[in-house]
Structure formats: C-alpha cells, structure tokens
Design an enzyme around this catalytic site. Structure first.
Site, short mmCIF file in Angstrom:
data_model
loop_
_atom_site.label_atom_id
_atom_site.label_comp_id
_atom_site.label_asym_id
_atom_site.label_seq_id
_atom_site.Cartn_x
_atom_site.Cartn_y
_atom_site.Cartn_z
N HIS A 122 -54.72 47.62 24.58
CA HIS A 122 -55.26 46.91 25.74
C HIS A 122 -56.51 46.15 25.29
CE1 HIS A 122 -55.98 46.10 29.95
NE2 HIS A 122 -57.25 46.40 29.75
N LEU A 165 -45.07 43.74 29.35
CA LEU A 165 -45.64 43.69 30.70
C LEU A 165 -44.87 44.50 31.74
CD1 LEU A 165 -46.68 39.92 30.74
CD2 LEU A 165 -48.13 41.93 30.38
C1 GRF Z 1 -53.01 41.45 23.64
O1 GRF Z 1 -54.13 40.97 24.28
C2 GRF Z 1 -52.83 42.91 23.88
O2 GRF Z 1 -54.04 43.56 24.06
C3 GRF Z 1 -51.99 42.95 25.12
O3 GRF Z 1 -51.11 41.86 24.97
C4 GRF Z 1 -51.74 40.85 24.21
C5 GRF Z 1 -50.86 40.42 23.07
O4 GRF Z 1 -49.70 39.83 23.54
N1 GRF Z 1 -51.34 44.21 25.26
P1 GRF Z 1 -48.78 39.04 22.52
O5 GRF Z 1 -48.57 39.93 21.33
O6 GRF Z 1 -49.51 37.79 22.12
O7 GRF Z 1 -47.51 38.74 23.26
#
Ligand code: GRF
Length: 253
Positions: free
Chosen positions: A114, A97
């Site tokens: 994404h 993030l």
């Molecule tokens: C997914 O929805 C992906 O698209 C976004 O983060 C989410 C996954 O996060 N980039 P995590 O792997 O569960 O921490």
C-alpha cells in the site's frame, strides 16, 4: 544477490492496472536478486495494461473477471483455484483492486503493498492518487509504503515492512506517488518477498517478526524517461533528486 541453490518461492501475482509492480518484480527475478518465481499472473480484466509484462517474460496469464461471478465468494474461489492450479505458495497483490475472501488454505500467504505508512491513509476508498492527496492535505512530512499480509479487511493485515520517503513542500499527488513508488515500493516489495523466500518471516498476533540475517540487496529501479517529475514548478531537476535519494535511502530494518 540471491542464493542460486535455494528453492525459488512460487508466486501468483494479481494485477488490475498498469503493472508497474509486476514489472519491477520480474526485473528483480531476472537479475537474480530474489529467490522467487512467478508461476502465473492473474488479471482482474483483460484490458489490464500490466498483462504486457507477463507476456514479454513468458509467464502464464489468467483473466478472472468479477462480472462473471454472482458472488464475491465465488469470484475469490476462482482466483485462488488458479493460484493452486499453478502451484503458487504465496499470492502477491500488485495494484490489485478487488477485495478477495481468503480461503483457509491461503491464510497468511497473501501479501499486498500500500502506498502509505499504514495505518495512515488506508482502508476502503484509499487507492491510487487518493492516498497521496490525503497525505498532502493532511500535511505530513514523511510518507512511504507498507508491505503487509492480507486479511479480509482493506489494508488490515499484519505489517511486514515499511519504507519511508520525505514529503516536499511543492509535492503534487503525482510527484509524491512517483517518489513513493520508485524510491520505496520498488525496494520494499522485493525485499519482503526475499525475506519470505528465506523463511525468515513469522507472525505473532499482529506482529511480524523477522529472523536476523543479511538485509536483502535490492537495486533501485531505472527511472522511466517520461517520469512526470522531471521538472518541478520551481524548475529544479527533481528526477535527479529522486535518483540521489534512492541511493541514500535509509536501510529497511
Ligand atoms: C502502487 O501504488 C501500490 O502501492 C498499489 O498499486 C500501485 C501499483 O499499481 N497497491 P501498478 O503495479 O502500477 O498497477
């Protein structure tokens, strides 16, 4: 099935949260479905829950926290220094993030996934359930995921792969999130990495070209027992629907 003799593509995986994508990639590597190797997991916080999956798979973990750096540039430099130190060729953002400034040495070698069909429902502020809320509010009939190269804009770089799922009339942000993640993301992200490992991906301007060859064979994930969409408001067994449609999901390209 990956090629046992092919050199493994060395990766750094960046996480901030639950680490579902990291878990999925580790599983695909352990099942020998992709020719990749995770050299290091870099977490943006020591409380990131995904760290447990790196520990279990005995992958080195580095914590690089934004609060320890005065500038975003200094923070980014520290992250990429770790990637270089561990010999990563590609940097894989997996629920990461933080905005990073990509140094010249890693340009075209950072990828992200994404949970929407970019350019819909993406950009600053579109993360987590907000993406799925926006898709449902708009009333789209399909959603999905996008694997893309990362540039210095949110969700801005060239698109490598997209995978589509249906949107159902009684979807909630949670049920749509689960379908996009398990049906689309868990297949598209490893598939894109396998194409990179096979050296079949090239970029021409905004367009990503994929050299002809076999479609990577990625098995759908095993759904967790506590999947939130076991029963819908109408009482249908949606987890069964999800399993079925994983099997019937359209080809990637
Ligand atoms: C997914 O929805 C992906 O698209 C976004 O983060 C989410 C996954 O996060 N980039 P995590 O792997 O569960 O921490």
């Amino acid at each position: 099935m990956s090629n046992e003799t092919r050199k493994k593509l060395p990766l750094a995986v960046l996480i901030s949260g639950t680490g579902r994508s990291l878990k999925n990639l580790i599983e695909k590597i352990q099942r020998n479905e992709i020719d990749c190797e995770i050299k290091v997991v870099i977490a943006s916080s020591k409380t990131a829950r995904g760290i447990q999956y790196a520990e279990k798979a005995v992958i080195p973990i580095e914590i690089v926290e934004r609060a320890n750096y005065e500038t975003s540039e200094g923070f980014s430099e520290a992250v990429f220094q770790e990637c270089t130190r561990y010999g990563a060729e590609y940097v894989v953002m997996a629920g990461y993030l933080k905005l990073l400034h990509i140094p010249d040495s890693f340009r075209g070698r950072v990828i992200n996934i994404h949970p929407s069909l970019i350019p819909s429902f993406c950009g600053k502020g579109f993360y987590g359930h907000r993406v799925h809320e926006a898709a449902l509010d708009y009333g789209v009939k399909v959603s999905g995921c996008t694997v893309h190269f990362v540039d210095n804009e949110y969700d801005g770089g060239p698109v490598i792969l997209q995978k589509v799922v249906p949107v159902l009339e009684d979807d909630t942000p949670q049920t749509l999130n689960d379908r996009v993640f398990y049906q689309a993301e868990c297949v598209a992200y490893p598939a894109a990495l396998q194409l990179l490992a096979e050296g079949r991906v090239s970029v021409r301007g905004r367009k990503v070209l994929i050299a002809p060859g076999m479609e990577p064979v990625i098995t759908p994930p095993v759904l967790p027992d506590d999947l939130a969409l076991k029963t819908s408001s109408t009482g249908d067994d949606k987890s069964e629907y999800l399993q079925t449609s994983i099997r019937e999901a359209p080809r990637l390209f």
